[in-house]
Write a protein that holds these residues in place. Structure first.
Motif, mmCIF file in Angstrom:
data_model
loop_
_atom_site.group_PDB
_atom_site.id
_atom_site.type_symbol
_atom_site.label_atom_id
_atom_site.label_comp_id
_atom_site.label_asym_id
_atom_site.label_seq_id
_atom_site.Cartn_x
_atom_site.Cartn_y
_atom_site.Cartn_z
ATOM 1 N N PRO A 252 1.737 8.490 0.218
ATOM 2 C CA PRO A 252 3.031 8.866 -0.368
ATOM 3 C C PRO A 252 3.038 10.340 -0.793
ATOM 4 O O PRO A 252 1.979 10.913 -1.073
ATOM 5 C CB PRO A 252 3.139 7.952 -1.591
ATOM 6 N N ALA A 254 3.529 11.944 -3.414
ATOM 7 C CA ALA A 254 2.900 12.370 -4.665
ATOM 8 C C ALA A 254 1.483 12.885 -4.429
ATOM 9 O O ALA A 254 0.944 13.633 -5.243
ATOM 10 C CB ALA A 254 2.871 11.212 -5.657
ATOM 11 N N CYS A 330 7.068 4.760 -9.795
ATOM 12 C CA CYS A 330 8.113 5.371 -8.948
ATOM 13 C C CYS A 330 9.283 5.881 -9.802
ATOM 14 O O CYS A 330 9.938 6.863 -9.447
ATOM 15 C CB CYS A 330 8.627 4.375 -7.914
ATOM 16 N N CYS A 333 8.496 9.400 -10.983
ATOM 17 C CA CYS A 333 7.942 10.324 -9.989
ATOM 18 C C CYS A 333 8.949 11.402 -9.612
ATOM 19 O O CYS A 333 10.120 11.118 -9.328
ATOM 20 C CB CYS A 333 7.543 9.539 -8.749
ATOM 21 N N LYS A 336 10.833 10.904 -6.140
ATOM 22 C CA LYS A 336 11.460 9.626 -5.786
ATOM 23 C C LYS A 336 12.680 9.776 -4.878
ATOM 24 O O LYS A 336 12.951 8.905 -4.076
ATOM 25 C CB LYS A 336 11.772 8.797 -7.021
ATOM 26 N N CYS A 339 11.094 10.438 -1.397
ATOM 27 C CA CYS A 339 10.228 9.358 -0.922
ATOM 28 C C CYS A 339 10.943 8.008 -0.847
ATOM 29 O O CYS A 339 10.651 7.195 0.019
ATOM 30 C CB CYS A 339 9.028 9.290 -1.865
ATOM 31 N N PHE A 358 5.567 1.215 -5.538
ATOM 32 C CA PHE A 358 4.726 1.135 -4.337
ATOM 33 C C PHE A 358 3.271 0.970 -4.762
ATOM 34 O O PHE A 358 2.797 1.665 -5.650
ATOM 35 C CB PHE A 358 4.912 2.400 -3.493
ATOM 36 N N CYS A 361 0.660 4.034 -5.270
ATOM 37 C CA CYS A 361 0.937 4.927 -6.403
ATOM 38 C C CYS A 361 0.714 4.209 -7.733
ATOM 39 O O CYS A 361 0.156 4.779 -8.670
ATOM 40 C CB CYS A 361 2.358 5.458 -6.299
HETATM 41 S S1 SF4 Z 1 5.848 5.711 -3.784
HETATM 42 FE FE1 SF4 Z 1 6.869 6.011 -5.758
HETATM 43 S S2 SF4 Z 1 5.406 7.128 -7.026
HETATM 44 FE FE2 SF4 Z 1 4.680 7.228 -4.914
HETATM 45 S S3 SF4 Z 1 5.419 9.194 -4.151
HETATM 46 FE FE3 SF4 Z 1 6.947 7.635 -3.641
HETATM 47 S S4 SF4 Z 1 8.424 7.578 -5.346
HETATM 48 FE FE4 SF4 Z 1 6.592 8.689 -5.981
#
Ligand code: SF4
Lengths: 392, 88
Positions: A252, A254, A330, A333, A336, A339, A358, A361
């Motif tokens: 992801p 992040a 999430c 984040c 978000k 993603c 998710f 994360c």
């Molecule tokens: S899965 Fe959730 S925490 Fe991970 S990068 Fe995507 S939005 Fe951010």
């Protein structure tokens, strides 16, 4: 926008943000699963297909003409590309008509295959219809590692032959590999092998806790979050440096640099539908597992694909509330909106809730491995798991 | 543009990481990436340094580059920040 000296630079990420406030959604991609069968028995497969070596269509699978009918309707909703995925899509040796239709109508074709059925003739056929992108699977640098993971003896030889045939036909295929306990030690050799075979990129997927992947995790054959991050940050850069081609792990945003986020494709859940072998529509292949995410059969049901796309409740729920209602890490984040919580299908499969965090994360957050710089500081900790504070 | 300051009431979040620097605006969840010099200038703006001070620091950083070229770049960059509503 860059200065004369190219030294002060400001760039916007807005173009990566998925628009979920527009009225007319564009159905950009169809993920078509022409078959639910596969000629391999991979230990990580999230679809969990049934084993079969028979080429051609089986009784309940859409005929090429039916697939084209769905594509035609999808074009009216903005379709730009299709992805053939599986089961093993190339078990269907009757799809030439589909390729031809797409090539004639400027619809890009992408194929995700295990690569074992690509002989010279098949490679040339795919080239004839200008297939845009092909990714194949290889999970080990030798037959012993690969074939034990892929469940069929000879899979390594057949897949490497498939890559050679594609390269000879003028393709720059991508290899997708699943990172697991047995191949991590020899990963450098696998990267070297792929380079020698002439692949353009090597994509590394962690084991997903879906389908057969759950069993693999139970048997502790996967790598934990900490090991995956160690691999990404401390092992992969050296391998990349040594072989000088595009080798990356699919994580992801992040966990990625901004440059990587800009470069890598992201799942645009607001622009995709999955077509299952029997003609049912879902968000993607998740409909293989979750009946509530089967939206109907456009060739059978009144209103066809357009009605599903515009009126399906689950789709509209997703559009309305993702990313605003995302939960857990999430919700905190910074990424978000870009993603959209990574794979919402996987989340629904596990929690029956589109908004759950998710797994990767959330787990890394619990272990104190989620990058602090990617969290929105003012958001509340309500509903958040306890976490170790130490960062990696 | 002698007095520079971060736009009031914007709740901007500036982050400097190993490889990246960016400004995050929670109201629209947008992210603006900055390169090393952009981040350097932004940090000075956050510290409420005056325009002349920023220009001076940049000239010290790049002694081989003519002052008017640096000034031109700086003005353009500040213009971009202003256009995006990040400074006033
Ligand atoms: S899965 Fe959730 S925490 Fe991970 S990068 Fe995507 S939005 Fe951010």
């Amino acid at each position: 926008m860059r200065g004369v000296l190219d030294r002060f630079f400001i760039g916007d990420f807005k173009r990566h943000m998925k628009k979920n406030r527009q009225k007319n959604y564009i159905l950009n991609s169809l993920y078509i699963n022409p078959t639910g069968r596969c000629n391999l028995k991979c230990r990580h497969c999230w679809i969990n297909p049934y084993y079969s070596n028979d080429t051609g269509a089986s009784g309940n699978e859409l005929k090429p003409g039916e697939i084209i009918s769905i594509i035609k309707e999808a074009r009216e909703l903005g379709l730009a590309n299709i992805k053939l995925t599986g089961g093993e899509p190339l078990l269907r040796n009757d799809l030439e008509e589909v390729f031809e239709f797409c090539a004639k109508n400027g619809i890009k074709i992408c194929i995700e295959t295990n690569g074992t059925l690509i002989d010279r003739g098949k490679a040339l056929l795919l080239k004839k219809y200008n297939v845009d992108f092909i990714s194949l699977s290889l999970d080990g640098c030798n037959p012993s590692i690969n074939d034990s993971f892929r469940g069929v003896k000879g899979a390594f030889r057949m897949a490497t032959d498939g890559i050679r045939n594609l390269v000879k036909a003028g393709f720059n295929p991508q290899v997708i590999t699943c990172l697991h306990r047995r191949n991590v030690e020899n990963f450098e050799k696998l990267a070297g092998l792929c380079k020698d075979l002439g692949v353009s990129s090597l994509k590394i997927n962690p084991v997903m806790p879906v389908g057969k992947g759950k069993r693999l995790i139970k048997d502790k054959q996967n790598l934990g979050v900490k090991e995956i991050l160690h691999f990404k940050n401390h092992i992969l850069p050296g391998i990349r440096n040594k072989f000088q081609y595009d080798i990356f792990i699919h994580l992801p945003p992040a966990f990625l640099s901004l440059k990587e986020i800009g470069k890598r494709g992201k799942c645009n859940i607001f622009g995709i539908l999955g077509v299952l072998p029997d003609g049912n529509i879902s968000i993607c292949g998740i409909g293989f597992h979750v009946d509530e995410l089967l939206f109907g059969k456009p060739l059978r049901d009144r209103g066809g694909l357009k009605r599903i796309w515009r009126e399906n409740k689950k789709l509209n729920e997703l559009r309305k509330h993702v990313p605003d209602r995302l939960e857990g890490v999430c919700s905190k984040c910074i990424f978000k909106k870009i993603c959209l919580g990574c794979c919402r299908a996987e989340v629904y499969y596990r929690d029956k809730n589109f908004y759950a965090p998710f797994w990767f994360c959330q787990e890394s957050y619990k272990q104190g491995l989620f990058p602090e710089s990617r969290l929105i500081p003012s958001t509340s900790d309500k509903g958040m798991p306890k976490r170790k504070i130490k960062q990696e | 543009m002698k007095k520079l300051r971060v736009k009031k009431g914007k709740d901007l979040i500036f982050r400097k990481e190993e490889e990246d620097a960016f400004i995050f605006t929670p109201e629209d969840a947008n992210i603006r990436t900055l390169n090393e010099n952009g981040a350097f200038i932004w940090e000075m703006i956050e510290k409420k340094e005056r325009y002349d001070e920023i220009l001076k620091s940049l000239c010290l950083k790049y002694p081989k580059v003519a002052k008017n070229r640096i000034k031109k770049d700086l003005d353009r960059f500040l213009g971009e920040l202003k256009k995006r509503g990040l400074i006033e």
